[in-house]
Design a protein around this motif. Structure first.
Motif, short mmCIF file in Angstrom:
data_model
loop_
_atom_site.label_atom_id
_atom_site.label_comp_id
_atom_site.label_asym_id
_atom_site.label_seq_id
_atom_site.Cartn_x
_atom_site.Cartn_y
_atom_site.Cartn_z
N THR A 88 0.84 -1.20 0.00
CA THR A 88 0.00 0.00 0.00
C THR A 88 0.87 1.25 0.00
O THR A 88 0.63 2.19 -0.77
CB THR A 88 -0.95 0.00 1.21
N TYR A 90 4.02 1.51 -0.96
CA TYR A 90 4.76 1.55 -2.23
C TYR A 90 3.89 2.13 -3.34
O TYR A 90 4.29 3.07 -4.04
CB TYR A 90 5.22 0.12 -2.58
N ARG A 91 2.70 1.62 -3.50
CA ARG A 91 1.81 2.09 -4.58
C ARG A 91 1.41 3.55 -4.39
O ARG A 91 1.34 4.31 -5.36
CB ARG A 91 0.58 1.19 -4.66
N SER A 92 1.17 3.95 -3.16
CA SER A 92 0.81 5.33 -2.87
C SER A 92 1.97 6.27 -3.20
O SER A 92 1.78 7.33 -3.81
CB SER A 92 0.41 5.46 -1.40
N SER A 95 2.42 6.63 -7.00
CA SER A 95 1.36 7.48 -7.54
C SER A 95 1.64 8.95 -7.27
O SER A 95 1.49 9.80 -8.17
CB SER A 95 0.02 7.07 -6.93
N THR A 131 9.89 0.76 -9.38
CA THR A 131 9.37 1.70 -10.36
C THR A 131 10.40 2.80 -10.54
O THR A 131 10.83 3.41 -9.57
CB THR A 131 8.02 2.30 -9.92
#
Length: 168
Positions: A88, A90-92, A95, A131
């Motif tokens: 969570t 990492y993705r935040s 983004s 990423t």
């Protein structure tokens, strides 16, 4: 010293406020890339070939500056409690960084690189992703990583998120 980045902000503040804070904080870090983060270098660890960073991001387990003089990088790592919390966060973070207009004048190039589970002599890795975010006209690239690992000797689990700013 001004606090730079606190992952707790990502969870507690409304997205618009958290995004603005992360972008401002990353701008402070990227401003140091041109001189190889030299003013932030602390003691040198010859075994790891890295410097302890004098500017540590709040909440980070560690922050270091790579010893490579030609292509220096600044990395901070956070140890998180669970794989879900790690993914969570990492993705935040990915983004939010991709939307930082103060870092990139044009839409950045984003490369996601998931890795399959793997085992080395001492560790077993899973849920590992990187990423890479960059733009041709700027002198740095940002890499955000997630890594869930188990120490095979003592079965200790660690869930890490890291952010690295590299000079190109």
């Amino acid at each position: 010293m001004k606090p730079i980045l606190n992952l707790i902000i990502l969870i507690l503040l409304p997205p618009a406020i958290a995004e603005a804070s992360v972008c401002e904080d990353l701008k402070s870090v990227t401003n140091q890339a041109s001189d190889g983060f030299s003013s932030w270098k602390g003691s040198y660890d010859s075994d790891m070939e890295e410097y302890t960073a004098l500017q540590r991001l709040p909440g980070a387990s560690e922050c270091v500056i790579d010893g490579d003089e030609e292509f220096p990088s600044y990395t901070c790592r956070w140890i998180l409690g669970s794989e879900n919390e790690m993914l969570t966060s990492y993705r935040s973070l990915v983004s939010q960084v991709t939307n930082c207009t103060n870092l990139f004048s044009r839409k950045p190039i984003i490369r996601a690189m998931p890795y399959t589970s793997r085992t080395t002599r001492y560790f077993s890795y899973k849920n590992e992703e990187t990423t890479s975010i960059e733009e041709r006209s700027v002198e740095f690239r940002i890499k955000i990583r997630s890594k869930s690992m188990t120490n095979l000797r003592n079965q200790e689990n660690k869930n890490l998120v890291s952010i690295t700013i590299e000079r190109k």
